[in-house]
Design an enzyme around this catalytic site. Structure first.
Site, PDB file in Angstrom:
ATOM      1  N   SER A 166     -50.561 -89.587 -48.601  1.00 25.01           N
ATOM      2  CA  SER A 166     -51.237 -88.236 -49.347  1.00 25.01           C
ATOM      3  C   SER A 166     -52.569 -87.912 -49.133  1.00 25.01           C
ATOM      4  O   SER A 166     -53.047 -88.001 -47.970  1.00 25.01           O
ATOM      5  CB  SER A 166     -51.045 -88.864 -51.078  1.00 25.01           C
ATOM      6  OG  SER A 166     -51.250 -87.684 -51.788  1.00 25.01           O
ATOM      7  N   ASP A 261     -41.657 -82.738 -50.005  1.00 23.80           N
ATOM      8  CA  ASP A 261     -42.168 -82.998 -50.820  1.00 23.80           C
ATOM      9  C   ASP A 261     -43.123 -81.684 -49.971  1.00 23.80           C
ATOM     10  O   ASP A 261     -43.850 -81.626 -49.326  1.00 23.80           O
ATOM     11  CB  ASP A 261     -42.451 -84.262 -50.007  1.00 23.80           C
ATOM     12  CG  ASP A 261     -44.097 -84.884 -50.183  1.00 23.80           C
ATOM     13  OD1 ASP A 261     -44.909 -84.413 -50.834  1.00 23.80           O
ATOM     14  OD2 ASP A 261     -44.554 -85.877 -49.832  1.00 23.80           O
ATOM     15  N   HIS A 288     -42.517 -87.242 -53.467  1.00 23.39           N
ATOM     16  CA  HIS A 288     -43.352 -87.800 -52.906  1.00 23.39           C
ATOM     17  C   HIS A 288     -43.564 -89.404 -53.029  1.00 23.39           C
ATOM     18  O   HIS A 288     -44.469 -90.024 -52.378  1.00 23.39           O
ATOM     19  CB  HIS A 288     -44.400 -87.320 -53.655  1.00 23.39           C
ATOM     20  CG  HIS A 288     -46.132 -87.294 -52.975  1.00 23.39           C
ATOM     21  ND1 HIS A 288     -46.283 -86.821 -52.032  1.00 23.39           N
ATOM     22  CD2 HIS A 288     -47.192 -87.865 -53.773  1.00 23.39           C
ATOM     23  CE1 HIS A 288     -47.522 -86.974 -51.630  1.00 23.39           C
ATOM     24  NE2 HIS A 288     -48.535 -88.205 -52.265  1.00 23.39           N
TER      25      HIS A 288
END
Length: 325
Positions: A166, A261, A288
């Site tokens: 991320s 995502d 996610h």
């Protein structure tokens, strides 16, 4: 007895002749000297100092491989322990980093988790007191780059594996891009020391700029989708795609992105303000948040974290075994 007198005119003529002869002789001598200098062998250029031989051994406290792990949003803190991270016990990257630390002794593969703010303030919520994304991302990048540079200075033949998720994938990917394109962190001749980069849900993902593992959705990272609105929201700069991609590291970068995502698989943006709000909420949406399960991403029966662990083990197993002193 008488003497013959020389006419004054004759003496002047003789003087002029001798003067001419003297000048001619001086000119001839000067010409000869110039020819001699021009034809004389020139001394060889100074010999440059010898290039020191490459370092073939390093200190015993240097690991063979430094595994640099960058957690995602809300998975770290600026004061976390890089060798025993505990800011978020449910951190996705802990599933990979903890397993690697148990698999390898520290002198073979030392696992270092970058401690950074790891926050993302929601600009649509006036009560949100978190750090801005720009502040968090910059701190994470500077600490990642600084750590790699410091290790390389002390341990010049240690190799590196970079892992991120991320926001951490954005940071790790930016570091890899700069190294692979000769923009700092390591000297260009040392880019080969980065032997693997693994990114899960990279917010600057562009399909086919890395080895895309498993499902390869058609969208792009949120920062790429919103790159045209770079400074629309203060504190959340969308940097667009990475200049030069990953450069010479392209074939050493493996990327994972689950279809749907929005962090790494964003569609074309038509309403940027709405998209920024979606981006903030996307960091906690199920797609996610569940890369450790096969619900939204799996490849040959492995979850994203299982695949990344197995891949990192293979990279470390194939890494050089430098000598130590």
């Amino acid at each position: 007895m008488s003497r013959t007198k020389t006419a004054p005119g004759t003496r002047r003529s003789r003087t002029r002749r001798w003067l001419v002869v003297a000048l001619v002789l001086i000119a001839v001598i000067g010409l000869l000297l110039w020819i001699l200098r021009a034809c004389a062998p020139k001394p060889p250029p100074p010999t440059p100092p010898p290039t020191p031989p490459p370092t073939k051994a390093q200190s015993a406290d240097c690991p063979d491989v430094e595994v640099v792990v960058i957690p995602g949003t809300w998975e770290s803190s600026a004061r976390d322990d890089p060798f025993h991270p505990h800011a978020n016990p449910k951190s996705l990257m802990l599933r990979v980093s903890s397993a690697l630390a148990q698999k390898f002794p520290a002198n073979r593969a030392r696992v270092y988790t970058i401690p950074y703010t790891a926050q993302f303030r929601n600009p649509t919520n006036l009560g949100d007191r978190q750090a801005d994304y720009d502040v968090s991302r910059r701190q994470g990048y500077l600490r990642t780059a600084g750590h790699i540079t410091e290790v390389n200075k002390r341990c010049p033949i240690t190799t590196f594996v970079i892992l991120g998720f991320s926001q951490g994938a954005v940071i790790g990917g930016d570091a890899a891009s700069n190294i692979g394109n000769g923009r700092g962190i390591l000297n260009p001749e040392d880019e080969g020391l980065v032997i693997g980069v693994g990114l899960i849900a990279d917010g600057r993902r562009v399909a086919d700029q890395q080895n895309d593992i498993g499902p390869n959705p058609p969208g792009v990272g949120a920062e790429v989708a919103l790159g045209g609105f770079r400074n629309l929201v203060p504190g959340i700069t969308m940097n667009g795609p990475r200049e030069g991609g990953f450069g010479t590291l392209r074939d050493r970068v493996s990327g994972i992105c689950a279809p749907g995502d929005l962090i790494c698989d964003s569609p074309t943006v038509r309403n940027p303000l709405r998209a920024v709000g979606q981006l903030v909420s996307a960091a906690s949406n199920p797609v996610h948040a569940l890369y450790a399960t096969p619900k939204y991403w799996e490849y040959n029966g492995a979850t994203a974290t299982q695949w990344m662990y197995a891949w990192a083990v293979g990279v470390i197993d194939g890494a050089p075994h430098p000598k130590h002193f």
